[in-house]
Enzyme design. Structure first.
Site, PDB file in Angstrom:
ATOM      1  N   ASP A  94      -2.120 -17.861   3.531  1.00 31.78           N
ATOM      2  CA  ASP A  94      -3.251 -18.613   2.962  1.00 31.78           C
ATOM      3  C   ASP A  94      -3.771 -19.645   3.967  1.00 31.78           C
ATOM      4  OD1 ASP A  94      -0.614 -19.125   2.229  1.00 31.78           O
ATOM      5  OD2 ASP A  94      -1.133 -20.535   0.662  1.00 31.78           O
ATOM      6  N   TYR A 124       0.812  -1.216   0.000  1.00 28.53           N
ATOM      7  CA  TYR A 124       0.000   0.000   0.000  1.00 28.53           C
ATOM      8  C   TYR A 124       0.850   1.272   0.000  1.00 28.53           C
ATOM      9  CZ  TYR A 124      -4.110  -2.888   0.958  1.00 28.53           C
ATOM     10  OH  TYR A 124      -5.116  -3.814   0.882  1.00 28.53           O
ATOM     11  N   ASP A 128      -5.060  -6.194   6.127  1.00 31.36           N
ATOM     12  CA  ASP A 128      -6.298  -5.601   5.625  1.00 31.36           C
ATOM     13  C   ASP A 128      -7.330  -6.701   5.382  1.00 31.36           C
ATOM     14  OD1 ASP A 128      -8.061  -3.762   4.659  1.00 31.36           O
ATOM     15  OD2 ASP A 128      -7.038  -3.402   2.763  1.00 31.36           O
TER      16      ASP A 128
END
Ligand code: NAI
Length: 347
Positions: free
Chosen positions: A214, A127, A238
Site C-alpha cells: 500500500d 491467481y 498486476d
C-alpha cells in the site's frame, strides 16, 4: 534480409484493436529489414468464435516450435465464458516472469523522466488459486473462497531474475514489495527469500529496499522517481505494473513480456479497446515497444534501439501522436511516420 537469418516468431493479432496495431508492427519490422519470420497464429475471442477454442492446439504447437511470440490484446469475458488463454499459457509454459519496463518517452510533461522496471511473478499467488463457493442456508453461493500459494522455489526464481536483471542493466536499487505485516506466511515467504538471496549472492551489487504494497502504491503515485526496479508477487505486480504504466505515459505506451524456460511472449499491456476497435485511431506504440523488447531478447539490440529512437522522434520531434496522447494522428499515420524515421541514418 536473407530468410535463413530470420528468427521464426509466432504472431498473434488478437481481438479488438489487435489487427490494426499488428499491421503496424508488421509494417515497421519490414522497414527494419525483416529481422524475424512471422508465423501467424490465432488466440482469443475471435479464435473461439471461429474454432470453439480460445487457445487452438495449432497455436500451442507453433509456440512450442518457435519459443518466441508477440501478441495483440485478447478479449476475455468477465466472470463467465472461456478461461483466459494467457493465464493458461502462463501455466502451461511456466511463464513465471512478467517483465514490464516503464519509461517516459513523451517530453514536455513537466515531470522528471521516469525509468521503472516492474518484475511480477506470473504463476503463483492468488491467481493460481482454485476458487469455490460455500453454501449457507438457501444460498448456494453465500461465501466465495480462494486459496493462494507461493512456493519458496517460485519466489526464488523470480527474485533471481529481477536481481540478475538489475546487475545486467546496471540498476542501483531493487524494491521488494510485499504485505508480510498482514499475510505473514503467504507474503512473508517472498520477503524472507528476497533477504536470503540478496545476502547470499547479491549483497553490495545494488541496494535492496523493502516496501509494503500500500505504501508502494502511494509512493508510485506521488514520487515515482523514487523507484528503479520493483519485484513483487502476482496480484500486487498486476496492479502496480499498471500504476507504473499510468505514471509514465499511459497504457498505450506500455509493453510487457512473459518469460519462461521454453517461451518468451511479448505483448502490449493494454486490452483490446473495444470502444475504439475498427476506428483506425489506436496507438500502436505499446505493441511496437513490445517488438523492441523482442529484438533485444533475440540479441538484435541495435534494431531495438533504432525502433525506440524512431518512436521517440515521431512522438516528440514530429509531434505525431494518436488521440490517447492528445493528438489527431490515425494509427496508419503514426506508423507511416515511424517508418519514415527508420529511413533516417542518424537514428
Ligand atoms: P483496455 O486496455 O482495452 O481499454 C482501456 C481504455 O484505454 C479504453 O478507453 C481504450 O480505448 C484505451 N486504450 C487501450 N489501448 C489503447 C491504445 N493502444 N490506443 C488508444 N487507446 C487505447 O481495457 P478494458 O476496456 O478494461 O478491457 C477490454 C478487453 O481487453 C477485456 O476483454 C479485457 O479482458 C481485455 N484485456 C486483455 C489484455 C491482454 O490481452 N493482455 C490486458 C487487459 C485487458
Amino acid at each position: 534480409m536473407n530468410q535463413a537469418k530470420q528468427v521464426p516468431v509466432t504472431l498473434i493479432e488478437g481481438d479488438g484493436i489487435g489487427p490494426e496495431i499488428t499491421a503496424a508492427l508488421v509494417a515497421v519490422f519490414e522497414s527494419l529489414g525483416q529481422p524475424v519470420g512471422w508465423r501467424p497464429a490465432s488466440m482469443g475471442a475471435k479464435a473461439f468464435e471461429q474454432s470453439g477454442e480460445a487457445l487452438p492446439s495449432e497455436t500451442v504447437a507453433s509456440l512450442r516450435y518457435t519459443g518466441l511470440a508477440i501478441k495483440g490484446p485478447i478479449q476475455t469475458p468477465l466472470a463467465v465464458g472461456f478461461r483466459s488463454p494467457l493465464v493458461r499459457l502462463r501455466q502451461e509454459f511456466q511463464l513465471f516472469v512478467n517483465l514490464r519496463p516503464n519509461r517516459t518517452l513523451l517530453t514536455g510533461s513537466g515531470r522528471p523522466p521516469l525509468d521503472i522496471v516492474v518484475v511480477r511473478e506470473n504463476t503463483e499467488g492468488l491467481y493460481a488459486a482454485s476458487e469455490a463457493y460455500i453454501a449457507v442456508g438457501d444460498d448456494p453461493r453465500a461465501v466465495a473462497v480462494a486459496t493462494a500459494y507461493n512456493t519458496r522455489a517460485g519466489c526464488e526464481r523470480i527474485l533471481r531474475f529481477a536481481f540478475e536483471h538489475a546487475v545486467k542493466h546496471g540498476r542501483n536499487k531493487v524494491t521488494v514489495v510485499h504485505k508480510a505485516n498482514v499475510l505473514k506466511i503467504l507474503s512473508g515467504i517472498f520477503l524472507e527469500t528476497a533477504r536470503d538471496l540478496y545476502q547470499t549472492h547479491y549483497s553490495g551489487c545494488f541496494e535492496l529496499e523493502e516496501m509494503i504494497v500500500d505504501a508502494c502504491a502511494m509512493r508510485l503515485a506521488m514520487t515515482p522517481e523514487h523507484f528503479d526496479v520493483i519485484v513483487t508477487t502476482n496480484l500486487f505486480g498486476d496492479i502496480l505494473s499498471d500504476l507504473a504504466a499510468g505514471v509514465t505515459g499511459g497504457l498505450g505506451m506500455a509493453p510487457g513480456a512473459n518469460i519462461g524456460e521454453g517461451l518468451a511472449l511479448f505483448e502490449p499491456v493494454h486490452g483490446s479497446a473495444p470502444d475504439i476497435a475498427g476506428h483506425g485511431v489506436a496507438n500502436p506504440s505499446a505493441l511496437l515497444l513490445a517488438g523492441a523488447m523482442l529484438l533485444d531478447h533475440i540479441g538484435k539490440a541495435s534494431a531495438a534501439a533504432r525502433l525506440r529512437a524512431a518512436i521517440v522522434a515521431t512522438l516528440n520531434d514530429d509531434r505525431v501522436r494518436t488521440s490517447d496522447l492528445g493528438g489527431t494522428a490515425s494509427c496508419a499515420e503514426f506508423t507511416a511516420t515511424v517508418r519514415c524515421r527508420l529511413q533516417d541514418d542518424s537514428l
